[in-house]
Scaffold this motif. Structure first.
Motif, mmCIF file in Angstrom:
data_model
loop_
_atom_site.group_PDB
_atom_site.id
_atom_site.type_symbol
_atom_site.label_atom_id
_atom_site.label_comp_id
_atom_site.label_asym_id
_atom_site.label_seq_id
_atom_site.Cartn_x
_atom_site.Cartn_y
_atom_site.Cartn_z
ATOM 1 N N ALA A 15 6.066 7.587 -2.890
ATOM 2 C CA ALA A 15 5.083 6.558 -3.248
ATOM 3 C C ALA A 15 5.422 5.901 -4.582
ATOM 4 C CB ALA A 15 3.684 7.162 -3.292
ATOM 5 N N ILE A 16 5.915 6.699 -5.558
ATOM 6 C CA ILE A 16 6.325 6.131 -6.845
ATOM 7 C C ILE A 16 7.466 5.145 -6.645
ATOM 8 C CG2 ILE A 16 7.502 6.701 -9.014
ATOM 9 C CD1 ILE A 16 5.844 9.297 -9.071
ATOM 10 N N LEU A 17 8.418 5.517 -5.799
ATOM 11 C CA LEU A 17 9.560 4.641 -5.510
ATOM 12 C C LEU A 17 9.091 3.340 -4.859
ATOM 13 C CD1 LEU A 17 12.705 4.829 -5.690
ATOM 14 C CD2 LEU A 17 12.670 5.496 -3.286
ATOM 15 N N ARG A 18 8.088 3.441 -4.030
ATOM 16 C CA ARG A 18 7.551 2.263 -3.333
ATOM 17 C C ARG A 18 6.853 1.311 -4.300
ATOM 18 N NH1 ARG A 18 6.850 1.193 1.843
ATOM 19 N NH2 ARG A 18 5.115 -0.077 2.600
ATOM 20 N N ASN A 19 6.293 1.858 -5.382
ATOM 21 C CA ASN A 19 5.609 1.079 -6.415
ATOM 22 C C ASN A 19 4.533 0.164 -5.820
ATOM 23 O OD1 ASN A 19 5.072 0.248 -9.036
ATOM 24 N ND2 ASN A 19 6.531 -1.445 -8.931
ATOM 25 N N PRO A 20 3.550 0.735 -5.110
ATOM 26 C CA PRO A 20 2.551 -0.087 -4.431
ATOM 27 C C PRO A 20 1.504 -0.641 -5.392
ATOM 28 C CG PRO A 20 1.981 2.216 -4.207
ATOM 29 C CD PRO A 20 3.292 2.174 -4.939
ATOM 30 N N ARG A 21 0.888 -1.749 -5.008
ATOM 31 C CA ARG A 21 -0.213 -2.305 -5.803
ATOM 32 C C ARG A 21 -1.502 -1.533 -5.553
ATOM 33 N NH1 ARG A 21 -0.255 -8.569 -4.447
ATOM 34 N NH2 ARG A 21 -2.031 -8.500 -5.878
ATOM 35 N N LEU A 22 -1.657 -1.015 -4.337
ATOM 36 C CA LEU A 22 -2.846 -0.248 -3.970
ATOM 37 C C LEU A 22 -2.412 1.129 -3.497
ATOM 38 C CD1 LEU A 22 -5.892 -0.012 -3.352
ATOM 39 C CD2 LEU A 22 -5.421 -1.006 -1.103
ATOM 40 N N LEU A 23 -2.990 2.147 -4.089
ATOM 41 C CA LEU A 23 -2.627 3.523 -3.763
ATOM 42 C C LEU A 23 -3.796 4.216 -3.078
ATOM 43 C CD1 LEU A 23 -0.591 5.880 -4.132
ATOM 44 C CD2 LEU A 23 -1.713 6.338 -6.321
ATOM 45 N N LEU A 24 -3.518 4.842 -1.934
ATOM 46 C CA LEU A 24 -4.530 5.585 -1.194
ATOM 47 C C LEU A 24 -4.160 7.066 -1.236
ATOM 48 C CD1 LEU A 24 -4.844 3.339 2.022
ATOM 49 C CD2 LEU A 24 -6.023 3.090 -0.179
ATOM 50 N N LEU A 25 -5.067 7.883 -1.769
ATOM 51 C CA LEU A 25 -4.827 9.321 -1.864
ATOM 52 C C LEU A 25 -5.889 10.060 -1.067
ATOM 53 C CD1 LEU A 25 -4.195 9.674 -5.721
ATOM 54 C CD2 LEU A 25 -2.485 9.469 -3.926
ATOM 55 N N LEU A 57 1.552 8.766 -10.997
ATOM 56 C CA LEU A 57 1.531 7.777 -9.925
ATOM 57 C C LEU A 57 0.379 6.789 -10.081
ATOM 58 C CD1 LEU A 57 2.524 6.689 -7.203
ATOM 59 C CD2 LEU A 57 1.297 8.552 -6.081
ATOM 60 N N MET A 58 -0.778 7.261 -10.568
ATOM 61 C CA MET A 58 -1.962 6.406 -10.647
ATOM 62 C C MET A 58 -2.001 5.495 -11.869
ATOM 63 S SD MET A 58 -5.140 8.682 -9.138
ATOM 64 C CE MET A 58 -4.747 10.253 -9.885
ATOM 65 N N LYS A 59 -1.109 5.713 -12.814
ATOM 66 C CA LYS A 59 -1.107 4.903 -14.031
ATOM 67 C C LYS A 59 -0.952 3.417 -13.698
ATOM 68 C CE LYS A 59 0.692 8.304 -17.329
ATOM 69 N NZ LYS A 59 1.923 8.797 -17.978
ATOM 70 N N ASP A 60 -1.825 2.595 -14.265
ATOM 71 C CA ASP A 60 -1.700 1.131 -14.204
ATOM 72 C C ASP A 60 -1.697 0.573 -12.784
ATOM 73 O OD1 ASP A 60 -1.424 1.106 -17.027
ATOM 74 O OD2 ASP A 60 0.707 1.550 -16.813
ATOM 75 N N ILE A 71 0.834 -1.198 0.000
ATOM 76 C CA ILE A 71 0.000 0.000 0.000
ATOM 77 C C ILE A 71 0.871 1.251 0.000
ATOM 78 C CG2 ILE A 71 -1.729 1.328 1.291
ATOM 79 C CD1 ILE A 71 -2.804 -1.266 2.399
ATOM 80 N N GLY A 72 0.515 2.202 -0.850
ATOM 81 C CA GLY A 72 1.153 3.512 -0.841
ATOM 82 C C GLY A 72 0.136 4.552 -0.410
ATOM 83 N N LEU A 73 0.536 5.484 0.443
ATOM 84 C CA LEU A 73 -0.368 6.500 0.973
ATOM 85 C C LEU A 73 0.199 7.892 0.707
ATOM 86 C CD1 LEU A 73 -2.806 7.413 2.771
ATOM 87 C CD2 LEU A 73 -1.271 7.152 4.743
ATOM 88 N N VAL A 74 -0.623 8.747 0.099
ATOM 89 C CA VAL A 74 -0.276 10.166 -0.029
ATOM 90 C C VAL A 74 -1.353 10.942 0.721
ATOM 91 C CG1 VAL A 74 0.176 12.099 -1.577
ATOM 92 C CG2 VAL A 74 0.806 9.781 -2.281
ATOM 93 N N PRO A 75 -1.050 11.386 1.936
ATOM 94 C CA PRO A 75 -2.059 12.067 2.758
ATOM 95 C C PRO A 75 -2.106 13.568 2.481
ATOM 96 C CG PRO A 75 -0.067 11.783 4.026
ATOM 97 C CD PRO A 75 0.214 11.197 2.660
ATOM 98 N N GLN A 76 -3.079 14.239 3.087
ATOM 99 C CA GLN A 76 -3.149 15.698 2.989
ATOM 100 C C GLN A 76 -1.945 16.340 3.669
ATOM 101 O OE1 GLN A 76 -7.446 15.998 4.408
ATOM 102 N NE2 GLN A 76 -7.276 17.819 3.152
ATOM 103 N N LEU A 107 16.660 15.532 1.256
ATOM 104 C CA LEU A 107 15.608 15.212 0.291
ATOM 105 C C LEU A 107 15.748 13.768 -0.182
ATOM 106 C CD1 LEU A 107 15.681 18.565 -1.648
ATOM 107 C CD2 LEU A 107 13.634 17.561 -0.638
ATOM 108 N N ARG A 108 16.986 13.331 -0.397
ATOM 109 C CA ARG A 108 17.215 11.950 -0.832
ATOM 110 C C ARG A 108 16.660 10.957 0.195
ATOM 111 N NH1 ARG A 108 21.989 12.346 -1.465
ATOM 112 N NH2 ARG A 108 22.351 12.183 -3.705
ATOM 113 N N ASP A 109 16.961 11.194 1.474
ATOM 114 C CA ASP A 109 16.487 10.281 2.522
ATOM 115 C C ASP A 109 14.962 10.252 2.587
ATOM 116 O OD1 ASP A 109 19.069 9.680 3.213
ATOM 117 O OD2 ASP A 109 19.139 11.019 4.950
ATOM 118 N N ASN A 110 14.340 11.415 2.406
ATOM 119 C CA ASN A 110 12.888 11.483 2.497
ATOM 120 C C ASN A 110 12.209 10.737 1.356
ATOM 121 O OD1 ASN A 110 11.441 13.233 4.688
ATOM 122 N ND2 ASN A 110 13.423 14.197 4.349
ATOM 123 N N ILE A 111 12.787 10.806 0.155
ATOM 124 C CA ILE A 111 12.231 10.045 -0.967
ATOM 125 C C ILE A 111 12.491 8.558 -0.765
ATOM 126 C CG2 ILE A 111 12.390 9.619 -3.453
ATOM 127 C CD1 ILE A 111 13.120 12.604 -3.774
#
Length: 218
Positions: free
Chosen positions: A125-135, A157-160, A51-56, A65-69
């Protein structure tokens, strides 16, 4: 592979669905399943790695920045991190910052704007490459220019992949494959924007309020 939007008045239960999917807590009755599997049969690590999560409110750390990504995938190499940042529309502003990917962003990313913080979260989230994305409506607090950049990154990010999108603004869900309308903790209707406008009085009311407000502001 669908893009499913979750809409409804404040307090309808939209965020609760995400909390149940992430197992921040379990249901007192009934079962939550992903792909037919009861979430209680999975370990938290096993569940959340898909699961990948992009919250508000983006959770950023007082590091580079590198560590955060790379928090999305700690063993990622430099080329993969940069590729994720480019997809998230973040590479250009990162390179404009003194220190680039090695720049420290301060407590909670205080050195970055709201739009920049969101794009770092999307790169993660893109780096994580999750199967399910929660926005959770990742663009709701941004100005128009930042929103456009973040929305473009979200499209990448939402592609495919399967995406569940909590939408506080109906303008962002018109292109969803399905819309789930919630109210007072219950699912009230399911459909597309076009069908719900016709079939659901609640959805029609929400749409009229938001779109008329947009016309007044413009």
């Amino acid at each position: 592979g669908e893009r499913v939007a979750i809409v409804g008045p404040s307090g309808a239960g939209k965020s609760t669905l995400f909390h149940l999917l992430l197992r921040f807590y379990d249901p007192l009755a009934g079962v939550v399943r992903i792909g037919g599997t009861n979430l209680r049969d999975l370990s938290l690590t096993e569940l959340r790695e898909h699961i990948g999560l992009v919250p508000q409110e983006t959770a950023l750390f007082s590091s580079t920045l590198r560590d955060n990504i790379a928090f999305g995938k700690p063993d990622a190499d430099e080329a993969t991190i940069i590729a994720a940042a480019k997809q998230a529309q973040a590479h250009e502003f990162i390179m404009a910052i003194d220190g680039g990917y090695d720049a420290y962003i301060g407590e909670k990313g205080v050195r970055l704007s709201g739009g920049q913080r969101q794009r770092i979260a999307i790169a993660r989230a893109i780096l994580r490459n999750p199967r399910l994305l929660l926005l959770d409506e990742a663009t709701s607090a941004l100005d128009a220019q930042s929103e456009a950049a973040v929305q473009s990154a979200l499209e990448n990010l939402m592609k495919d992949r399967t995406s569940l999108v909590i939408a506080h603004r109906l303008a962002t869900v018109v292109r969803a494959d399905r819309i789930l309308l919630m109210d007072r903790g219950r699912l009230q209707a399911v459909g597309t924007h076009e069908t719900l406008i016709v079939d659901s009085a609640l959805y029609r009311t929400l749409a009229e309020l938001q779109f008329s407000a947009t016309k007044i502001l413009s």
